[in-house]
Design a protein around this motif. Structure first.
Motif, short mmCIF file in Angstrom:
data_model
loop_
_atom_site.label_atom_id
_atom_site.label_comp_id
_atom_site.label_asym_id
_atom_site.label_seq_id
_atom_site.Cartn_x
_atom_site.Cartn_y
_atom_site.Cartn_z
N VAL A 266 0.85 -1.20 0.00
CA VAL A 266 0.00 0.00 0.00
C VAL A 266 0.89 1.25 0.00
CG1 VAL A 266 -1.74 1.32 1.31
CG2 VAL A 266 -1.94 -1.16 1.12
N CYS A 267 1.96 1.21 0.77
CA CYS A 267 2.88 2.35 0.85
C CYS A 267 3.54 2.61 -0.51
CB CYS A 267 3.94 2.06 1.93
SG CYS A 267 5.10 3.39 2.14
N LYS A 268 4.03 1.55 -1.15
CA LYS A 268 4.67 1.72 -2.46
C LYS A 268 3.65 2.24 -3.49
CE LYS A 268 8.41 -1.54 -1.72
NZ LYS A 268 8.89 -2.92 -1.83
N ALA A 269 2.43 1.73 -3.42
CA ALA A 269 1.39 2.17 -4.35
C ALA A 269 1.05 3.64 -4.11
CB ALA A 269 0.14 1.29 -4.19
N ALA A 270 1.05 4.06 -2.84
CA ALA A 270 0.72 5.46 -2.51
C ALA A 270 1.79 6.41 -3.05
CB ALA A 270 0.57 5.62 -0.99
N ASN B 30 0.48 11.18 -10.36
CA ASN B 30 -0.61 12.15 -10.53
C ASN B 30 -0.16 13.58 -10.22
OD1 ASN B 30 -3.16 10.55 -11.18
ND2 ASN B 30 -2.35 9.44 -9.42
N ASN B 31 1.16 13.74 -10.04
CA ASN B 31 1.72 15.07 -9.73
C ASN B 31 0.98 15.78 -8.60
OD1 ASN B 31 3.88 15.21 -11.62
ND2 ASN B 31 2.31 15.35 -13.23
N ILE B 32 0.77 15.07 -7.51
CA ILE B 32 0.09 15.67 -6.35
C ILE B 32 1.16 16.31 -5.47
CG2 ILE B 32 -1.36 15.19 -4.33
CD1 ILE B 32 -2.46 12.77 -5.95
N HIS B 33 1.04 17.63 -5.30
CA HIS B 33 2.09 18.33 -4.56
C HIS B 33 1.64 18.83 -3.17
CE1 HIS B 33 4.68 18.01 -7.98
NE2 HIS B 33 3.76 18.56 -8.75
N ASP B 34 0.33 18.78 -2.91
CA ASP B 34 -0.13 19.29 -1.61
C ASP B 34 -0.15 18.19 -0.56
OD1 ASP B 34 -2.14 17.97 -2.95
OD2 ASP B 34 -3.75 19.30 -2.26
N ILE B 35 0.70 17.20 -0.76
CA ILE B 35 0.75 16.08 0.18
C ILE B 35 2.19 15.84 0.60
CG2 ILE B 35 0.84 13.56 -0.22
CD1 ILE B 35 -1.90 13.50 0.13
N ASP B 36 2.41 15.59 1.87
CA ASP B 36 3.75 15.32 2.38
C ASP B 36 4.01 13.81 2.20
OD1 ASP B 36 5.90 14.61 4.01
OD2 ASP B 36 5.50 16.23 5.43
N GLU B 37 4.95 13.47 1.32
CA GLU B 37 5.19 12.06 0.99
C GLU B 37 5.61 11.24 2.23
OE1 GLU B 37 7.00 11.33 -2.97
OE2 GLU B 37 8.25 9.88 -1.92
N TYR C 171 -5.09 12.23 2.34
CA TYR C 171 -4.33 11.07 2.81
C TYR C 171 -5.25 9.85 2.94
CZ TYR C 171 -0.59 14.35 4.04
OH TYR C 171 0.40 15.31 3.99
N ILE C 172 -6.44 10.09 3.49
CA ILE C 172 -7.40 8.98 3.65
C ILE C 172 -7.79 8.45 2.27
CG2 ILE C 172 -9.65 8.25 4.56
CD1 ILE C 172 -9.52 10.57 6.55
N GLU C 173 -8.05 9.37 1.36
CA GLU C 173 -8.48 8.98 0.01
C GLU C 173 -7.42 8.10 -0.67
OE1 GLU C 173 -9.09 12.23 -2.70
OE2 GLU C 173 -9.82 10.90 -4.26
N ILE C 174 -6.16 8.49 -0.55
CA ILE C 174 -5.08 7.73 -1.22
C ILE C 174 -4.88 6.36 -0.55
CG2 ILE C 174 -2.63 7.72 -1.85
CD1 ILE C 174 -2.93 10.82 -2.16
N VAL C 175 -4.93 6.34 0.78
CA VAL C 175 -4.80 5.04 1.46
C VAL C 175 -5.97 4.14 1.05
CG1 VAL C 175 -4.95 3.84 3.70
CG2 VAL C 175 -3.41 5.77 3.44
N TYR C 176 -7.17 4.70 0.97
CA TYR C 176 -8.36 3.94 0.59
C TYR C 176 -8.18 3.33 -0.81
CZ TYR C 176 -13.24 2.82 -0.38
OH TYR C 176 -14.40 2.16 -0.70
#
Ligand SMILES: [Fe+2]
Ligand SMILES: [Fe+2]
Length: 169
Positions: free
Chosen positions: A51-55, A62-69, A158-163
């Motif tokens: 799940v972590c690697k997929a996230a 998806n070039n998401i920049h408003d998230i802390d990796e 974060y919840i959306e991506i983990v889901y």
């Protein structure tokens, strides 16, 4: 659906033979977080690592920049730590998941068996475990608490991506 279940079964068997990716775990988890992580079964640990690697892949592609990796990885690795209180073998777990799908979630929701209740409540149990180690990051707490809650997906990225990543791993 059946192909995915077969894949899950294969992953569970495969997890018995592959080593935990400690390079990744040490990079993202503190010692206390790692001690919680190591209490879930090896199959669950391998699932969380996938799940972590997929996230990571998801936010980069998806070039998401408003998230802390870094926080994203903690959320993914820790999302199922509440399962450390429920040890279910692969076959038992597969049967529960199938019955639960057939009954549209009612099987887990209304079951009186303690192990099944704990399995159903693993997000809540996970939050209690995070409190024990003094976790203060609200995104991590919310991810562990709401990663099965579709109503919360719009509230927190974060919840959306983990889901999303949880459901295909
Ligand atoms: Fe979960
Ligand atoms: Fe999960």
């Amino acid at each position: 659906m059946i192909a995915y279940r077969i894949k899950q079964f294969y992953w569970a068997i495969e997890s018995l033979f592959i080593k935990d990716d400690f390079k990744m775990l040490n990079m993202y988890l503190s010692n206390l977080e790692l001690s919680l992580f190591m209490k879930i079964t090896k199959a669950e640990r391998q699932h969380s690592i996938r799940v972590c690697k997929a996230a990571i892949e998801y936010i980069r592609s998806n070039n998401i920049h408003d998230i802390d990796e870094y926080i994203m990885c903690k959320c993914a690795l820790l999302h199922d730590i509440g399962k450390s209180k429920v040890k279910l073998n692969i076959i038992y777990k597969s049967i529960i998941i199938i019955i639960n799908k057939i009954t549209f979630g009612k099987f887990l929701k209304y079951n009186k068996n303690t192990r099944i209740i704990n399995y159903y409540n693993h997000p809540k149990i996970g939050v209690e475990l995070l409190k024990v180690i003094g976790q203060e990051n609200q995104d991590i707490i919310d991810c562990v608490r709401y990663h099965h809650n579709v109503d919360m997906l719009k509230e927190n990225k974060y919840i959306e991506i983990v889901y999303i990543c949880d459901n295909c791993n």
